[in-house]
Scaffold this active site. Structure first.
Site, PDB file in Angstrom:
ATOM      1  CG  HIS A 198       1.623   4.187  -3.271  1.00 32.45           C
ATOM      2  ND1 HIS A 198       0.930   3.406  -4.169  1.00 32.45           N
ATOM      3  CD2 HIS A 198       1.503   3.552  -2.071  1.00 32.45           C
ATOM      4  CE1 HIS A 198       0.408   2.373  -3.529  1.00 32.45           C
ATOM      5  NE2 HIS A 198       0.752   2.437  -2.274  1.00 32.45           N
TER       6      HIS A 198
ATOM      7  CG  ASP B 129       0.579   2.870  -7.371  1.00 33.10           C
ATOM      8  OD1 ASP B 129      -0.140   3.549  -6.608  1.00 33.10           O
ATOM      9  OD2 ASP B 129       1.815   2.951  -7.371  1.00 33.10           O
ATOM     10  CG  HIS B 130      -4.282   2.450  -3.213  1.00 37.15           C
ATOM     11  ND1 HIS B 130      -3.155   1.908  -2.651  1.00 37.15           N
ATOM     12  CD2 HIS B 130      -4.681   3.434  -2.366  1.00 37.15           C
ATOM     13  CE1 HIS B 130      -2.895   2.531  -1.514  1.00 37.15           C
ATOM     14  NE2 HIS B 130      -3.798   3.470  -1.313  1.00 37.15           N
TER      15      HIS B 130
HETATM   16  O1  LIG Z   1      -0.134   0.768  -0.262  1.00 31.99           O
HETATM   17  C1  LIG Z   1      -0.158   1.195   0.869  1.00 31.99           C
HETATM   18  O2  LIG Z   1      -0.797   2.356   1.099  1.00 31.99           O
HETATM   19  C2  LIG Z   1      -1.257   2.670   2.409  1.00 31.99           C
HETATM   20  C3  LIG Z   1      -1.554   4.154   2.389  1.00 31.99           C
HETATM   21  O3  LIG Z   1      -2.586   4.371   1.475  1.00 31.99           O
HETATM   22  P1  LIG Z   1      -3.545   5.622   1.620  1.00 31.99           P
HETATM   23  O4  LIG Z   1      -4.453   5.537   0.464  1.00 31.99           O
HETATM   24  O5  LIG Z   1      -4.233   5.481   2.950  1.00 31.99           O
HETATM   25  O6  LIG Z   1      -2.662   6.816   1.617  1.00 31.99           O
HETATM   26  C4  LIG Z   1      -0.243   2.333   3.469  1.00 31.99           C
HETATM   27  O7  LIG Z   1      -0.828   2.491   4.743  1.00 31.99           O
HETATM   28  C5  LIG Z   1       0.170   0.901   3.316  1.00 31.99           C
HETATM   29  O8  LIG Z   1       1.204   0.597   4.251  1.00 31.99           O
HETATM   30  C6  LIG Z   1       0.664   0.612   1.918  1.00 31.99           C
HETATM   31  O9  LIG Z   1       0.832  -0.783   1.752  1.00 31.99           O
END
Ligand SMILES: O=C1O[C@H](COP(=O)(O)O)[C@@H](O)[C@H](O)[C@H]1O
Ligand SMILES: NC(=O)C1=CN([C@@H]2O[C@H](COP(=O)(O)OP(=O)(O)OC[C@H]3O[C@@H](n4cnc5c(N)ncnc54)[C@H](OP(=O)(O)O)[C@@H]3O)[C@@H](O)[C@H]2O)C=CC1
Length: 506
Positions: A249, A186-187
């Site tokens: 997230h 989960d980045h």
């Molecule tokens: O996991 C995801 O995250 C991105 C948003 O990530 P961020 O680090 O740029 O806030 C989102 O655009 C994408 O749809 C989703 O799969």
């Protein structure tokens, strides 16, 4: 020992096998992150096998690696890029073709000997989710996981589409890997300021004492994006913002904000506290979803000086699509600490600004002597700036300068990047590094995944049963539909305007 212990030795020796090495994620995030680790000396003995379907020569693949790193990291100090790329090799392989795993095993075994990798293997699945289960099964059946060192699986989102499919996927990967060998990405958990939530809470007496329903009135978590769905229409149509952002997230950030202090900073202890939060989330029953959740879909509008089309006009999107590109919700955590405190979450595409922020709103003091009939004192707020800027701002009240007895809002700010003048590592870099160390703290455990799916499934069921009649219901470039504001107004609150909260960089 109260801090987490990592095994430094494990970082240096590993074969990293990336499935999906010709794809977007590998090129934009994984190769540059590996390069940064290499530059920092964190990859001593390593080799990377890239797997993709298309035919490429070894030279072409290495050049792709060089190009993707150069694009991501513009620096004159990248003169060791060719050497870095020499640790990479490519294998064209259709993962659905059972016969070609034997060849992959031979390549891995040879590299293991050539680079003295001690049989340590990390398999990174950067591919479409339908392949996750079959790959894991093959890795086991064809002996790729039969190693004398450690074996780990890093798996990208989405982890399933709902609880049932997530369970099925979990059973498939568990045929080859035990739970503690699985690193579900989960980045957001790799972002510096998301990791800072625990530090802010558990290392500051002034916050921890106030961190409960006696002093906090509500918490708001916003992750807004300016971008639309881009080229991901096919995936997004089956996902929507609820599955794409909320199930993972957004709920992960809520869990970090709400959890009890763990007895130690170890993965098991932290996870066990997060799991308790998921268990305490008040389930939103199908017939009461409208009371707690709002959905939206962007129409055309004006974003960053450009006219942009509506979601329904995007590539690979159904012109009558019922998919939500915006979600706002009120999450209640029914436990002793949080009873009565709403956690409002909000995320969407094509909003006014790119911003992820957490606003903790403290309760007003019982009788504020500085309230005036024409102007009430603003509540104390703790703002955690996750991105694009990283930092913390504490909003207080102080005496206005001069001959008066008036209070005025002031703020104390800390900017993560402003202090040392360096950028914090990209989330993927930290997560890859953690997985090489065997540190699963910032990855999601199966129990968290299962509980968050069961929370979200009822909402998606309700929305599938009752298609939205008003879509599109917000113009691109705004902060979402009116109903999202009403969700808070009903409780006497409003969304703090995240695009106006800036952290002062000194
Ligand atoms: O996991 C995801 O995250 C991105 C948003 O990530 P961020 O680090 O740029 O806030 C989102 O655009 C994408 O749809 C989703 O799969
Ligand atoms: N891109 C991103 O920013 C993010 C992606 N993710 C997740 O990461 C994963 C990968 O995404 P992304 O990189 O964007 O996807 P892409 O479509 O860009 O890449 C897919 C990769 O899979 C390979 N592939 C497809 N089918 C096969 C097959 N049968 N056998 C072998 N290889 C195959 C492709 O190889 P080839 O092209 O050579 O056929 C390519 O390397 C997905 O799960 C996605 O949800 C998660 C967060 C962010």
């Amino acid at each position: 020992m109260r801090y987490k212990k990592v095994n430094e030795k494990q970082t240096s020796n590993a074969l990293i096998m990336i499935f999906g090495a010709t794809g977007d994620l590998a090129n934009r995030k994984l190769f540059p992150s590996l390069y940064r680790l290499y530059k920092k000396g964190k990859l001593a003995n390593f080799a990377v096998v890239g797997v993709g379907r298309r035919t490429l020569t070894q030279e072409q693949f290495k050049q792709n690696v060089v190009n993707s790193v150069s694009e991501a990291i513009a620096s004159s100090k990248n003169d060791d890029l060719e050497t870095f790329a020499s640790y990479f090799c490519y294998h064209s392989h259709d993962v659905t073709d059972s016969s070609s795993y034997a060849e992959l095993k031979n390549i891995a075994d040879d590299l293991d000997v050539k680079y003295s990798l001690n049989g340590n293997r990390v398999f990174y699945l950067a591919m479409a989710p339908e392949f996750f289960g079959p790959i894991a099964i093959h890795l086991n059946q064809d002996g790729l996981t039969d190693v004398k060192g450690y074996k780990r699986l890093i798996i990208e989102k989405p982890f399933g589409h709902d609880l049932e499919s997530a369970k099925e996927l979990n059973e498939q990967i568990r045929t080859a890997f035990s739970e503690d060998e699985v690193y579900r990405i989960d980045h957001y958990l790799g972002k510096a300021m998301v990791q800072n939530i625990e530090t802010i809470r558990f290392s500051n007496a002034i916050f921890e004492n106030l961190w409960n329903n006696r002093y906090i009135s509500n918490i708001q978590v916003t992750s807004s994006e300016v971008l639309g769905v881009e080229e991901r229409g096919r995936y997004y149509e089956t996902s929507g913002a609820l599955r794409d952002m909320v199930q993972n997230h957004m709920l992960q950030m809520v869990a970090l904000l709400a959890m009890e202090p763990p007895i130690k900073l170890t993965p098991d202890e932290i996870r066990s506290e997060k799991v308790k939060v998921f268990r305490a989330m008040r389930p939103v029953e199908v017939d009461e979803v409208d009371k707690y959740f709002v959905r939206g879909q962007y129409g055309k509008g004006f974003v960053e000086d450009l006219d942009v089309p509506s979601y329904r006009e995007e590539q690979m999107v159904n012109p009558n699509s019922n998919t939500e590109t915006f979600v706002a919700g009120k999450v209640m955590i029914d436990n002793f600490r949080w009873a009565g405190v709403p956690f409002y979450i909000r995320t969407g595409k094509r909003l006014e600004s790119k911003s992820t922020k957490i606003v903790v709103q403290f309760k007003d003091i019982p009788m504020n002597l500085y309230n005036r009939p024409d102007q009430e004192i603003t509540p104390n707020l703790l703002v955690i700036h996750i991105q694009p800027e990283e930092g913390i701002t504490l909003h207080l009240n102080a005496k206005k300068a001069g001959q008066n007895m008036e209070a005025t809002p002031i703020k104390l700010s800390y900017a993560n990047t402003g202090i040392a003048g360096i950028n914090t590592p990209e989330a993927y870099e930290k997560l890859i590094d953690d997985s090489l160390h065997g540190d699963a703290t910032n990855f999601t455990h199966w129990d968290e995944v299962a509980l968050s799916w069961s929370y979200v499934d009822k909402i998606s069921q309700a929305w599938e049963q009752n298609p939205a009649t008003q879509f599109p219901n917000y113009a691109s470039g705004t902060m979402g539909p009116q109903e999202a504001d009403e969700l808070l107004e009903k409780d006497g609150f409003f969304w703090w305007p995240v695009n106006q909260f800036e952290v002062d960089v000194c």
